[in-house]
Design an enzyme around this catalytic site. Structure first.
Site, short mmCIF file in Angstrom:
data_model
loop_
_atom_site.label_atom_id
_atom_site.label_comp_id
_atom_site.label_asym_id
_atom_site.label_seq_id
_atom_site.Cartn_x
_atom_site.Cartn_y
_atom_site.Cartn_z
N ARG A 45 -19.46 -27.62 -6.24
CA ARG A 45 -18.51 -28.65 -6.67
C ARG A 45 -19.10 -29.57 -7.74
NH1 ARG A 45 -18.62 -27.09 -1.78
NH2 ARG A 45 -16.75 -26.33 -0.79
N GLY A 46 -19.90 -29.00 -8.60
CA GLY A 46 -20.50 -29.74 -9.70
C GLY A 46 -21.83 -30.36 -9.37
N TYR A 71 -2.65 -25.69 -2.91
CA TYR A 71 -3.32 -26.54 -3.88
C TYR A 71 -2.26 -27.41 -4.57
CZ TYR A 71 -7.42 -23.42 -3.53
OH TYR A 71 -8.49 -22.68 -3.09
N SER A 75 -24.52 -28.56 -11.19
CA SER A 75 -24.11 -28.16 -12.53
C SER A 75 -25.03 -28.73 -13.61
CB SER A 75 -22.69 -28.64 -12.82
OG SER A 75 -22.65 -30.06 -12.88
N LEU A 90 -21.44 -23.74 -8.08
CA LEU A 90 -22.11 -24.94 -8.58
C LEU A 90 -21.99 -26.09 -7.57
CD1 LEU A 90 -21.11 -24.86 -12.36
CD2 LEU A 90 -23.23 -24.06 -11.28
#
Length: 334
Positions: A211-212, A56, A215, A209
């Protein structure tokens, strides 16, 4: 905070884990000070599981977690459990070049992760994706050697199917499988989840979620940076996005009836799927972390679950989880 077992061979962990990837890469700019404050707030709230990957932002995320742990009070630092993925090969331009699961590479990756995190052991260690050129038995065997030497506590897997899970478990004790699982990504329910439950392997669920997307905060007019993974994700494109956001609106109606947010009811749904599943929340700010933690207070009865299933049926999402080139490396296709 409530705890859950990370499989029959793993530790007890908090009912929610913190996925730290977005603090360094793939989802646009992040604020370093706010990221560290969010990690501290998570530890203070009783979150014990911190998830990262050595690739990352080419080690940035591990160093960020290491910095946060050094600055945390000793009692909170000692409760933190690190979950690390390794194996992805990168280049200086940020490109991807496959995965390396050779035993020598496993030992090399671990040495660098221990240094960047500033710890004397990694609690759960796993290859991020299967290396097609190296039998899983060799990769898991190398991690097992690190366990014997005290550098790693538990062996995990990531995004593999039932056959690979069985082969890995026949090689060494596996604590858990990290894999995507959410209301709109339910591919593990057919074969993977029955297999892990048969073998006593826990699930750490990422992408709860999506990746949003589910959400309740993502809008169709949001502008994404070219470096944001979602700018290439099929579920965030054109008609797919419009369809998927319509599912979110159906879910919002149920959330409003409960007096909670869309994100909270989506996380609560994953929590309801079993004590062997630990959702990872990818909160990058204290505000989003607080919202996610509120899911622990959401109690869903059979009528609530039926309403959610009707609003967002299995396989209702439009578009694949990843671009086509990456789908071949995944343990499930939904």
């Amino acid at each position: 905070m409530r705890t859950r077992p990370l499989g029959t061979t793993g530790p007890q962990v908090s009912a929610l884990g913190l996925g730290c990837m977005g603090m360094s890469a793939l989802y646009g700019e992040a604020d370093r000070a706010e990221s560290i404050a969010t990690i501290h707030a998570a530890l203070e709230a009783g979150v014990t599981l911190l998830d990262t990957g050595d690739f990352y932002a080419m080690g940035h995320n591990e160093m960020l977690i290491g910095e946060a742990l050094r600055a945390a009070p000793s009692d909170l630092r000692e409760q933190a459990l690190t979950s690390v993925k390794f194996g992805a090969l990168r280049d200086p331009d940020g490109g991807w070049a496959g995965y390396d699961g050779r035993p020598a590479a496993v030992r090399n990756f671990a040495a660098y992760s221990l240094q960047r995190l500033g710890v004397d052991h990694i609690d759960v260690y796993r290859i991020a994706r299967l290396d097609p050129n190296v039998p899983i038995e060799e990769t898991v065997g190398a991690i097992a050697e690190l366990v014997e030497k005290g550098h790693v506590r538990h062996i995990g897997l990531s995004e593999v199917g039932a056959d690979i899970i069985r082969r890995a478990a026949a090689t060494a004790p596996i604590s858990d499988l990290q894999i995507e699982y959410s209301l709109i990504s339910r591919g593990i329910e057919d074969e993977v989840l029955p297999t892990t439950r048969e073998l006593g392997i826990g699930i750490t669920a990422y992408g709860v979620l999506s990746r949003g997307l589910i959400s309740g905060h993502f809008t169709a007019d949001r502008q994404l940076a070219p470096t944001d993974f979602r700018s290439m994700s099929p579920r965030f494109q054109g008609e797919n996005l419009q369809h998927n956001l319509s599912l979110v609106e159906a879910l919002r109606k149920i959330a409003e009836q409960q007096g909670v947010s869309v994100a909270q009811i989506a996380i609560a749904w994953v929590l309801s799927r079993g004590e062997d599943i630990v959702p990872l929340v990818g909160a990058r700010t204290r505000e989003r972390l607080t919202e996610a933690l509120g899911a622990l207070d959401v109690m869903l009865d059979d009528a609530d679950l039926a309403a959610i299933e009707q609003a967002v049926p299995a396989d209702a999402a439009a578009g694949d989880r990843y671009p086509a080139a990456q789908m071949a490396h995944l343990g499930t296709d939904r």
